[in-house]
Design an enzyme around this catalytic site. Structure first.
Site, PDB file in Angstrom:
ATOM      1  N   SER A 106      26.914  42.840   1.481  1.00  0.00           N
ATOM      2  CA  SER A 106      27.308  43.491   0.230  1.00  0.00           C
ATOM      3  C   SER A 106      28.333  42.747  -0.605  1.00  0.00           C
ATOM      4  O   SER A 106      28.676  43.229  -1.691  1.00  0.00           O
ATOM      5  CB  SER A 106      27.827  44.888   0.514  1.00  0.00           C
ATOM      6  N   THR A 167      18.770  51.212  15.167  1.00  0.00           N
ATOM      7  CA  THR A 167      19.186  49.910  14.654  1.00  0.00           C
ATOM      8  C   THR A 167      18.145  48.806  14.812  1.00  0.00           C
ATOM      9  O   THR A 167      17.725  48.214  13.810  1.00  0.00           O
ATOM     10  CB  THR A 167      20.520  49.496  15.314  1.00  0.00           C
ATOM     11  N   ASN A 205      23.518  51.776  -1.309  1.00  0.00           N
ATOM     12  CA  ASN A 205      22.830  50.540  -1.709  1.00  0.00           C
ATOM     13  C   ASN A 205      21.912  50.763  -2.907  1.00  0.00           C
ATOM     14  O   ASN A 205      21.666  49.845  -3.694  1.00  0.00           O
ATOM     15  CB  ASN A 205      22.034  49.994  -0.525  1.00  0.00           C
ATOM     16  N   ASN A 373      26.546  45.880  13.770  1.00  0.00           N
ATOM     17  CA  ASN A 373      26.353  47.117  14.531  1.00  0.00           C
ATOM     18  C   ASN A 373      27.340  47.181  15.702  1.00  0.00           C
ATOM     19  O   ASN A 373      27.028  47.624  16.786  1.00  0.00           O
ATOM     20  CB  ASN A 373      24.918  47.271  15.038  1.00  0.00           C
TER      21      ASN A 373
HETATM   22  C1  REY Z   1      22.802  48.356   6.867  1.00  0.00           C
HETATM   23  C2  REY Z   1      22.738  48.597   8.333  1.00  0.00           C
HETATM   24  C3  REY Z   1      24.187  48.047   6.388  1.00  0.00           C
HETATM   25  C4  REY Z   1      23.130  47.433   9.163  1.00  0.00           C
HETATM   26  C5  REY Z   1      24.330  48.068   4.892  1.00  0.00           C
HETATM   27  N1  REY Z   1      24.680  46.887   4.366  1.00  0.00           N
HETATM   28  O1  REY Z   1      24.145  49.055   4.209  1.00  0.00           O
HETATM   29  C6  REY Z   1      25.013  46.734   3.003  1.00  0.00           C
HETATM   30  C7  REY Z   1      26.534  46.502   2.999  1.00  0.00           C
HETATM   31  C8  REY Z   1      24.234  45.634   2.372  1.00  0.00           C
HETATM   32  O2  REY Z   1      27.254  47.470   2.746  1.00  0.00           O
HETATM   33  C9  REY Z   1      23.097  47.611  10.642  1.00  0.00           C
HETATM   34  N2  REY Z   1      23.476  48.919  11.101  1.00  0.00           N
HETATM   35  C10 REY Z   1      24.060  46.563  11.183  1.00  0.00           C
HETATM   36  C11 REY Z   1      22.600  49.758  11.658  1.00  0.00           C
HETATM   37  C12 REY Z   1      23.186  51.064  12.120  1.00  0.00           C
HETATM   38  O3  REY Z   1      21.421  49.488  11.805  1.00  0.00           O
HETATM   39  N3  REY Z   1      22.239  51.882  12.805  1.00  0.00           N
HETATM   40  O4  REY Z   1      25.200  46.916  11.547  1.00  0.00           O
HETATM   41  O5  REY Z   1      23.670  45.408  11.170  1.00  0.00           O
HETATM   42  O6  REY Z   1      26.955  45.391   3.284  1.00  0.00           O
END
Ligand code: REY
Length: 429
Positions: A106, A167, A205, A373
């Protein structure tokens, strides 16, 4: 979704009450705008030498809780200061290299905001115009404005909460997928909206997917071209790119490792993916030096007209600690020493990023860990900010030594709180 009028009033009043407790750095600022950023002068005077021992300790804390590697690059006190621990590739065992490229998640939102705000500077988009004026019929509510997107106050739900509820299966389902912007917006619109337009901050997002659509509509080009001509070229960012939907990170780069939800399960190498689920909300690639240059250049006034930069830096609180704020695609964190830093955090599978600078842009930090994560690792990485911007902690000398106007120096240290996008309930961001 419509709230009864009195309920809306209660929410607005509560919000104002929270906002009103923000302590401005000077009385003059308080008079001008209670949410305004401390002046460049204030920030410059408040920047002691970085404490690299503390910064390196924060990196070690990050690897101690599961990141294969972590690194940082800090500018603004002579030659850039760097520190790196652990490995950038678990297969080869290659040590973490501060020059390597990585996915910035992000932090992309700050790039998208700059492009959008340049279009505002050029009179092509108006911050307070309804989004539907530019993208007719896209959103189900004509009251949602461009500013609501940039401040995460549109109420458009974040489709990634459901997408990544599980995840690793969630990630594998989209790793090679290519979405259109419309498909991503449609995923959001299947869910109830989270707030009336403008009423409360709800990180999503979806907002920055719509920002990407606005950029395309106003310029007639994809976002890649606009990042390139408006930011990457002028700032000579040699390691920054937007290659969607290519899955590759070209050149020397970190491998990213995603933690599965199941404790003890092996890490998943998540380096290669389209990041199509995020696009203008999170799909850029960069390196630490380029992120330093970008945040310093932005805060230093190289990318936006002064009034537009001021608008970007006009912040409201994002949580009850009154030490974290969001402006237009930019965060502000108030550190324990009273220094405010501006920038963004990023989370994309396998990568946690922090990119922040002082108000004058003179000191900047870029920090990354090649995991995600794993909230504890993100929180530990955030600990680099204190050492980088507050310097050596001096032992407390009693209440008489406390700086007079700095009531926010008493706020909880940033290291004590989990990074926002990593709170256990993702819905509560
Ligand atoms: C998405 C999930 C994180 C990532 C997200 N990223 O919204 C935007 C940001 C671009 O704010 C994933 N988490 C992880 C999960 C949780 O899958 N169940 O931590 O890689 O940067």
């Amino acid at each position: 979704m419509r709230l009864p009028f009195d309920r809306r009033l209660t929410l607005s009043a509560a919000l104002l009450a929270v906002a009103a407790t923000v302590v401005p750095a000077t009385a003059a600022q308080a008079a001008a705008n209670p949410f305004a950023a401390p002046s460049a002068q204030t920030a410059a005077a408040a920047a002691p030498k970085p404490d690299m021992d503390a910064v390196t300790q924060a990196l070690k804390n990050t690897t101690a809780v599961g990141a294969p590697g972590a690194m940082v690059r800090i500018t603004g006190s002579g030659a850039p200061l760097t520190s790196a621990v652990g490995v950038q590739d678990r297969t080869t065992g290659a040590a973490m290299d501060v020059n390597s490229r990585f996915r910035i998640g992000s932090v992309t939102k700050s790039f998208s905001s700059v492009v959008l705000l340049q279009l505002v500077d050029e009179g092509k988009i108006s911050l307070d115009a309804p989004v539907n004026q530019y993208l007719p019929g896209l959103l189900p509510d004509d009251r949602i404005t461009v500013r609501h997107l940039l401040t995460h106050r549109s109420g458009l739900s974040d489709y990634t909460n459901a997408m990544f509820d599980k995840t690793v299966p969630g990630f594998e389902a989209v790793r090679n997928k290519v979405f259109t912007y419309q498909e991503l917006v449609a995923l959001s619109l299947r869910e109830p909206r989270t707030t009336e337009p403008g009423v409360s901050y709800q990180y999503s997002n979806t907002n920055f997917v719509v920002v990407g659509m606005l950029i395309e509509k106003a310029t007639g080009h994809g976002v890649a071209k606009e990042y390139e001509r408006r930011i990457i070229k002028p700032l000579k960012l040699k390691n920054t790119s937007y290659v969607h939907p290519s899955t590759e990170i070209k050149g020397a780069h970190l491998h990213g490792y995603l933690h599965p939800d199941e404790a003890g399960a092996p890490l998943v190498d998540s380096t290669e993916q389209t990041v199509s689920w995020a696009q203008s909300a999170g799909a850029m690639i960069s390196n630490a030096a380029d992120l330093n240059t970008f945040m310093s250049g932005l805060l230093g006034g190289k990318l936006l007209k002064p009034a537009t930069l001021d608008a970007m830096l006009t912040m409201t609180p994002t949580d009850a600690t009154n030490s974290r704020f969001y402006g237009l695609g930019l965060r502000r964190y108030d550190l324990s020493c009273g220094t405010s830093v501006y920038g963004h955090t990023g989370t994309v599978q396998g990568f946690y990023t922090y990119a922040f600078a002082t108000r004058d842009g003179k000191r900047s930090l870029a920090a990354v860990a090649n995991t995600s994560n794993k909230g504890a690792a993100n929180t530990a990485l955030g600990g680099t900010l204190e050492g980088a911007f507050c310097g050596k902690k001096t032992p407390a000398a009693g209440p008489a030594a406390a700086p007079a106007q700095r009531s926010f120096a008493l706020l909880p240290a940033l290291t004590a709180a989990p990074a926002e996008q990593d709170l256990p309930e993702r819905g509560s961001r």
